[in-house]
Write a protein that holds these residues in place. Structure first.
Motif, short mmCIF file in Angstrom:
data_model
loop_
_atom_site.label_atom_id
_atom_site.label_comp_id
_atom_site.label_asym_id
_atom_site.label_seq_id
_atom_site.Cartn_x
_atom_site.Cartn_y
_atom_site.Cartn_z
N HIS A 504 0.83 -1.20 0.00
CA HIS A 504 0.00 0.00 0.00
C HIS A 504 0.87 1.26 0.00
O HIS A 504 0.50 2.28 -0.60
CB HIS A 504 -0.93 0.01 1.22
N SER A 505 2.01 1.20 0.66
CA SER A 505 2.89 2.37 0.67
C SER A 505 3.49 2.63 -0.71
O SER A 505 3.82 3.77 -1.05
CB SER A 505 4.02 2.17 1.69
N MET A 506 3.62 1.56 -1.51
CA MET A 506 4.16 1.72 -2.86
C MET A 506 3.08 2.18 -3.86
O MET A 506 3.40 2.68 -4.93
CB MET A 506 4.76 0.40 -3.35
N ASP A 507 1.82 1.99 -3.50
CA ASP A 507 0.71 2.42 -4.36
C ASP A 507 0.46 3.90 -4.10
O ASP A 507 -0.49 4.29 -3.41
CB ASP A 507 -0.53 1.58 -4.04
N LEU A 508 1.28 4.72 -4.70
CA LEU A 508 1.27 6.14 -4.39
C LEU A 508 -0.03 6.83 -4.79
O LEU A 508 -0.52 7.71 -4.08
CB LEU A 508 2.46 6.83 -5.06
N ASN A 509 -0.59 6.45 -5.95
CA ASN A 509 -1.81 7.13 -6.39
C ASN A 509 -3.08 6.42 -5.92
O ASN A 509 -4.20 6.79 -6.29
CB ASN A 509 -1.85 7.26 -7.92
N GLY A 512 -5.10 0.99 -6.53
CA GLY A 512 -5.22 -0.45 -6.35
C GLY A 512 -4.22 -1.26 -7.14
O GLY A 512 -4.27 -2.50 -7.13
N SER A 513 -3.27 -0.59 -7.81
CA SER A 513 -2.21 -1.28 -8.55
C SER A 513 -0.86 -0.80 -8.05
O SER A 513 -0.72 0.33 -7.57
CB SER A 513 -2.32 -1.00 -10.05
N ILE A 514 0.14 -1.68 -8.18
CA ILE A 514 1.49 -1.29 -7.76
C ILE A 514 2.45 -1.48 -8.93
O ILE A 514 2.33 -2.42 -9.71
CB ILE A 514 1.99 -2.08 -6.54
N ASP A 515 3.37 -0.56 -9.03
CA ASP A 515 4.43 -0.65 -10.03
C ASP A 515 5.50 -1.55 -9.44
O ASP A 515 6.29 -1.14 -8.59
CB ASP A 515 4.99 0.75 -10.32
N PHE A 516 5.51 -2.81 -9.89
CA PHE A 516 6.38 -3.78 -9.24
C PHE A 516 7.86 -3.52 -9.53
O PHE A 516 8.72 -3.85 -8.72
CB PHE A 516 6.00 -5.20 -9.65
N ASN A 517 8.16 -2.95 -10.69
CA ASN A 517 9.56 -2.62 -10.98
C ASN A 517 10.08 -1.60 -9.97
O ASN A 517 11.20 -1.72 -9.46
CB ASN A 517 9.70 -2.08 -12.41
#
Length: 533
Positions: A504-509, A512-517
């Motif tokens: 959730h901390s990586m899902d900046l916007n 509901g999606s995360i940029d895994f790279n």
């Protein structure tokens, strides 16, 4: 008298000069021997870490089998699996139809291939690659499709006979090193009806020109199917390419048609022969011993005549090694030829080349140690029951091997890896000060950080497969499901709440999606200095 005295002086001068020359020669030989010892030690580090990585790759393959078993129980999940796990049946005509619909624009100035290929076409292709041109995706697909048609007609083991008139050259791993391939052709001649070649697998990965190497080899196969032989290596594999760079190279060079190329390439791999048998005496094969290998056959082999040929020079680092190929005459007597392809290496002194190789090896080893730091400290403390913070050098070596399992001469490596050694004792709590560090988000827990860095390559492969459109984004649900299976298979004990918090901390916007790279980039290993540990 004067003449006699002069001759005597000249003789003494000559003797001194000879002694000086001998001393200098002896010093230089010792100097070169020490450098060679350091180079070989660095190569030993590289080789053992590479072997351990390939064992990790086998574990990853087992994970995919595990994932299939558990993931496809749910029909809706199975429908969402990438094609590697849930391939759709295709008609033979589909591939040719798809390829025919790919247009080559007028703005494309690279080589234009016509089939069936001729020797002149391959020369044109080689010249284009020397100018760093990229072959259009349509021609790549056509070469792969035509190669598959030929390979499908071949047996598992190709039987060939040596003759007086036709020489036979055997090349080992090329690994995308196009300069090495061209250097072999320059020294040994291009493949032809009178100049036969066996290429013994691992054509791709690691090097930056795997596609070009593959296109040249497959093109020669199309022109000389009875004189050019290609064996399958362990890197002619979808998962290996995901891990070691060829998949990335394809997607960068062929963004629009990369997925089509990968799909067809996976099929071509499966049709490559396993080995080549020459005069029923010499077996050229890339792989090792399988579960069903007949041990009685191995017992009868003359092992002092088993030969390993590796044709990628500068494999680990500039100046790390030479490449080689061998030629067989009609009596199957091998002749060896070595080379090294690099203008950069030639401009450096022997000492500088060894420094480059050695520093690179210790950087990689340092990364390996830092991602197992917690396990290493625990192992060291077993040899320190009184919690003194120090253990003997031999105990340090035993503990390090217990954790890393790299089979390296740890006692001799120790001075390069720890900061303080006093009276034969290692102050192990201080031993990591000069090693690299892991950059990680503040919300990440310590145990999670080491786990994510340790399995970073495996996780990247898994999530790249989940990310079917190669957008770099995956849903939270996909993230949770795959992470759960991954932890289950690898017996990793990390609380799901910690993983969710990090995701959730990586899902900046907050979509509901995360940029895994970006997620994995947050766990990079950072070196404090590039020239030393």
């Amino acid at each position: 008298m004067g003449c006699s005295h002069s001759v005597h002086n000249e003789t003494k001068k000559s003797e001194k000069a000879m002694k000086a020359a001998v001393l200098i020669q002896n010093w230089y030989r010792c100097y070169k021997a020490r450098l060679e010892l350091r180079r070989r030690q660095a190569l030993n580090i590289f080789e053992n870490i590479e072997y351990a990585d390939e064992q990790d790759q086998m574990q990853l393959a087992k994970f995919f089998a595990f994932m299939l078993e558990h993931y496809v129980k749910n029909k809706s999940s199975a429908d969402n699996l990438p094609k590697i796990f849930n391939p759709e049946p295709k008609r033979k005509s589909d591939e040719e139809t798809i390829i025919s619909l790919i247009e080559v624009p007028d703005t494309y100035y690279g080589p234009r291939l016509k089939f069936p290929l001729t020797f002149a076409d391959v020369v044109l292709l080689i010249d284009a690659f020397k100018e760093n041109q990229i072959l259009h995706a349509r021609y790549v697909l056509e070469v792969l499709l035509e190669a598959k048609k030929i390979l499908q007609q071949m047996p598992n083991i190709i039987h060939i006979s040596s003759t007086v008139s036709k020489e036979l050259t055997i090349c080992g791993d090329i690994h995308g090193k196009l300069d090495d391939l061209f250097l072999i052709f320059y020294k040994n001649g291009l493949p032809s009806g009178n100049n036969r070649y066996v290429f013994n697998g691992d054509f791709v990965d690691r090097g930056q020109n795997s596609m070009e190497v593959l296109m040249v080899l497959f093109s020669f196969l199309l022109v000389y199917p009875n004189d050019v032989y290609l064996n399958r290596g362990n890197h002619e594999d979808y998962l290996m390419n995901m891990r070691y760079g060829f998949t990335k190279e394809i997607m960068q060079k062929y963004k629009q048609h990369g997925a089509k190329i990968l799909h067809l390439l996976e099929e071509v791999y499966t049709w490559l022969p396993i080995g080549t048998l020459i005069d029923k005496k010499v077996l050229v094969i890339h792989g090792g011993i399988a579960d069903n290998t007949d041990l009685t056959v191995l017992e009868q082999m003359k092992r002092n005549r088993i030969i390993t040929v590796f044709s990628a020079s500068n494999y680990y680092e500039e100046g790390s090694n030479r490449g080689a190929y061998l030629k067989l005459s009609h009596d199957t007597t091998p002749r060896f030829f070595q080379y090294q392809s690099s203008q950069i290496t030639q401009a450096k002194t022997l000492h500088e080349r060894v420094d480059i190789v050695e520093n690179a090896a210790f950087r990689i080893l340092g990364e390996r140690m830092i991602i197992r730091k917690t396990n290493l400290i625990q192992a060291f403390r077993k040899y320190d029951p009184n919690d003194t913070g120090k253990i003997s050098l031999s105990d340090w070596a035993k503990a390090t091997e217990e954790v890393l399992e790299l089979h390296l001469p740890w006692m001799s490596l120790c001075p390069r890896l720890v900061k303080t050694i006093e009276d034969g004792y290692v102050l192990y709590n201080m031993g990591f000060k000069d090693l690299p560090v892991v950059r990680a988000p503040k919300v990440a827990k310590a145990g999670m950080v080491e786990t994510l860095v340790r399995y970073r390559s495996d996780l990247k492969i898994i999530f790249n497969i989940i990310d079917k459109d190669q957008s770099g984004l995956i849903s939270m649900d996909e993230f949770r499901a795959m992470w759960k299976l991954f932890c289950s298979h690898y017996n990793i004990d990390i609380e799901e709440s910690h993983v969710d918090q990090l995701a959730h901390s990586m899902d900046l916007n907050k979509d509901g999606s995360i940029d895994f790279n970006e997620f994995l980039t947050a766990f990079d290993v950072v070196h404090r200095a590039t020239n030393k540990l």
